[in-house]
Design a protein around this motif. Structure first.
Motif, PDB file in Angstrom:
ATOM      1  N   VAL A 140     -20.100   0.134  -7.016  1.00 51.07           N
ATOM      2  CA  VAL A 140     -20.264  -0.755  -5.854  1.00 51.07           C
ATOM      3  C   VAL A 140     -19.398  -2.003  -6.017  1.00 51.07           C
ATOM      4  N   ARG A 141     -19.402  -2.582  -7.193  1.00 48.58           N
ATOM      5  CA  ARG A 141     -18.621  -3.806  -7.432  1.00 48.58           C
ATOM      6  C   ARG A 141     -17.115  -3.526  -7.401  1.00 48.58           C
ATOM      7  N   VAL A 142     -16.708  -2.404  -7.958  1.00 46.11           N
ATOM      8  CA  VAL A 142     -15.289  -2.020  -7.909  1.00 46.11           C
ATOM      9  C   VAL A 142     -14.856  -1.835  -6.460  1.00 46.11           C
ATOM     10  N   ASP A 143     -15.657  -1.110  -5.688  1.00 46.23           N
ATOM     11  CA  ASP A 143     -15.320  -0.892  -4.280  1.00 46.23           C
ATOM     12  C   ASP A 143     -15.166  -2.215  -3.538  1.00 46.23           C
ATOM     13  N   HIS A 144     -16.090  -3.136  -3.760  1.00 45.57           N
ATOM     14  CA  HIS A 144     -16.033  -4.446  -3.090  1.00 45.57           C
ATOM     15  C   HIS A 144     -14.787  -5.221  -3.520  1.00 45.57           C
ATOM     16  N   LEU A 145     -14.538  -5.280  -4.820  1.00 46.95           N
ATOM     17  CA  LEU A 145     -13.377  -6.001  -5.336  1.00 46.95           C
ATOM     18  C   LEU A 145     -12.085  -5.459  -4.744  1.00 46.95           C
ATOM     19  N   LEU A 146     -11.930  -4.144  -4.766  1.00 39.72           N
ATOM     20  CA  LEU A 146     -10.666  -3.559  -4.328  1.00 39.72           C
ATOM     21  C   LEU A 146     -10.496  -3.581  -2.814  1.00 39.72           C
ATOM     22  N   GLN A 147     -11.580  -3.452  -2.055  1.00 39.79           N
ATOM     23  CA  GLN A 147     -11.452  -3.575  -0.608  1.00 39.79           C
ATOM     24  C   GLN A 147     -11.060  -4.999  -0.226  1.00 39.79           C
ATOM     25  N   CYS A 148     -11.668  -5.981  -0.884  1.00 37.72           N
ATOM     26  CA  CYS A 148     -11.296  -7.386  -0.624  1.00 37.72           C
ATOM     27  C   CYS A 148      -9.843  -7.647  -1.010  1.00 37.72           C
ATOM     28  N   ALA A 149      -9.414  -7.109  -2.150  1.00 37.40           N
ATOM     29  CA  ALA A 149      -8.023  -7.293  -2.582  1.00 37.40           C
ATOM     30  C   ALA A 149      -7.067  -6.652  -1.587  1.00 37.40           C
ATOM     31  N   CYS A 150      -7.434  -5.511  -1.071  1.00 39.19           N
ATOM     32  CA  CYS A 150      -6.581  -4.816  -0.095  1.00 39.19           C
ATOM     33  C   CYS A 150      -6.440  -5.658   1.184  1.00 39.19           C
ATOM     34  N   GLU A 151      -7.542  -6.188   1.664  1.00 37.31           N
ATOM     35  CA  GLU A 151      -7.499  -7.022   2.865  1.00 37.31           C
ATOM     36  C   GLU A 151      -6.715  -8.311   2.613  1.00 37.31           C
ATOM     37  N   THR A 152      -6.879  -8.876   1.431  1.00 40.62           N
ATOM     38  CA  THR A 152      -6.139 -10.086   1.069  1.00 40.62           C
ATOM     39  C   THR A 152      -4.648  -9.799   0.978  1.00 40.62           C
ATOM     40  N   ALA A 153      -4.284  -8.646   0.459  1.00 43.08           N
ATOM     41  CA  ALA A 153      -2.867  -8.263   0.347  1.00 43.08           C
ATOM     42  C   ALA A 153      -2.204  -8.245   1.719  1.00 43.08           C
ATOM     43  N   ARG A 154      -2.895  -7.700   2.690  1.00 45.91           N
ATOM     44  CA  ARG A 154      -2.333  -7.631   4.047  1.00 45.91           C
ATOM     45  C   ARG A 154      -2.130  -9.034   4.601  1.00 45.91           C
ATOM     46  N   ALA A 155      -3.088  -9.918   4.370  1.00 45.17           N
ATOM     47  CA  ALA A 155      -2.976 -11.292   4.862  1.00 45.17           C
ATOM     48  C   ALA A 155      -1.878 -12.059   4.135  1.00 45.17           C
ATOM     49  N   LEU A 156      -1.816 -11.930   2.809  1.00 43.51           N
ATOM     50  CA  LEU A 156      -0.810 -12.667   2.029  1.00 43.51           C
ATOM     51  C   LEU A 156       0.619 -12.272   2.370  1.00 43.51           C
ATOM     52  N   SER A 157       0.819 -11.023   2.733  1.00 45.19           N
ATOM     53  CA  SER A 157       2.176 -10.539   3.004  1.00 45.19           C
ATOM     54  C   SER A 157       2.482 -10.450   4.497  1.00 45.19           C
ATOM     55  N   ASN A 158       1.513 -10.826   5.344  1.00 46.68           N
ATOM     56  CA  ASN A 158       1.689 -10.760   6.784  1.00 46.68           C
ATOM     57  C   ASN A 158       2.110  -9.345   7.202  1.00 46.68           C
ATOM     58  N   ALA A 159       1.356  -8.358   6.715  1.00 41.17           N
ATOM     59  CA  ALA A 159       1.675  -6.956   6.979  1.00 41.17           C
ATOM     60  C   ALA A 159       0.624  -6.329   7.887  1.00 41.17           C
ATOM     61  N   HIS A 160       1.025  -5.282   8.581  1.00 45.62           N
ATOM     62  CA  HIS A 160       0.085  -4.542   9.423  1.00 45.62           C
ATOM     63  C   HIS A 160      -0.745  -3.555   8.613  1.00 45.62           C
ATOM     64  N   GLN A 161      -0.243  -3.139   7.452  1.00 46.94           N
ATOM     65  CA  GLN A 161      -0.957  -2.161   6.643  1.00 46.94           C
ATOM     66  C   GLN A 161      -1.013  -2.595   5.182  1.00 46.94           C
ATOM     67  N   ALA A 162      -2.147  -2.335   4.559  1.00 45.83           N
ATOM     68  CA  ALA A 162      -2.266  -2.478   3.105  1.00 45.83           C
ATOM     69  C   ALA A 162      -3.095  -1.303   2.619  1.00 45.83           C
ATOM     70  N   ALA A 163      -2.752  -0.830   1.451  1.00 48.81           N
ATOM     71  CA  ALA A 163      -3.507   0.263   0.843  1.00 48.81           C
ATOM     72  C   ALA A 163      -3.545   0.040  -0.654  1.00 48.81           C
ATOM     73  N   MET A 164      -4.608   0.508  -1.240  1.00 50.63           N
ATOM     74  CA  MET A 164      -4.758   0.400  -2.680  1.00 50.63           C
ATOM     75  C   MET A 164      -5.309   1.722  -3.178  1.00 50.63           C
ATOM     76  N   GLY A 165      -4.753   2.168  -4.264  1.00 48.92           N
ATOM     77  CA  GLY A 165      -5.269   3.365  -4.901  1.00 48.92           C
ATOM     78  C   GLY A 165      -5.645   3.053  -6.330  1.00 48.92           C
TER      79      GLY A 165
END
Length: 192
Positions: free
Chosen positions: A14-39
């Protein structure tokens, strides 16, 4: 102990999922991108990869898209080499590792350019990759985007390392402290 192990694993997930989903959303905002993905590649097994996405309204029709990770192409290159990869759309299409989405061609959200960075924890442990595509202003990703994404990846790696150690400690397993040399290099900003 089996119940404790299951509880520790469930909490970890649960904590990993939360951390990585937040990081993915932050990545999109930081780079001003339409898409972000994390694997996150689990124990080096791409078939067990955990994937996270953040899409702007432009990609609303793909919000439910899923496909299994296969560990080929540009993604595999970033993970295998532990090196960032920044490509324009033309460079993506000409790259020898580009697979044009393989069997998901026509169903996969289109990409426009790519910036991908590895998520590398202590002692070089590769957790996977963080990537963005389709810069909102229509331009290409630049050095500043790459720097920001790499810093975010470093923060995600520190979080994953910490969660992994907490899980180990709860299971009664050793969780040695990291050496200073194995930690990401962060810049300390002091008030002026």
């Amino acid at each position: 102990m089996p119940d404790e192990a299951a509880a520790a694993t469930s909490e970890f997930d649960v904590r990993v999922d939360h951390l990585l989903q937040c990081a993915c959303e932050t990545a999109r905002a930081l780079s001003n991108a339409h898409q972000a993905a994390m694997g996150m590649i689990v124990a080096g097994d791409w078939a067990q990869a955990r994937k996270y996405f953040s899409l702007s309204d432009k990609y609303e029709q793909w919000k439910d898209f899923t496909m299994s990770a296969r560990g080929i192409g540009l993604h595999a290159l970033v993970v295998a080499e532990n090196e960032s990869l920044r490509l324009t759309q033309d460079e993506v299409e000409r790259h020898p590792e580009y697979r044009a989405f393989a069997e998901s061609a026509g169903k996969h959200p289109p990409m426009r350019g790519l910036l991908a960075v590895p998520i590398v924890g202590e002692d070089g442990l590769n957790y996977g990759l963080l990537q963005v595509s389709d810069k909102a202003d229509g331009g290409d990703f630049d050095d500043e985007d790459e720097r920001r994404l790499q810093h975010l990846s470093d923060v995600a790696a520190v979080g994953l390392d910490a969660l992994r150690k907490v899980r180990s400690l709860r299971l009664g397993e050793p969780a040695p402290a990291a050496t200073l040399e194995s930690s990401p290099r962060f810049v300390v900003i002091e008030p002026g």
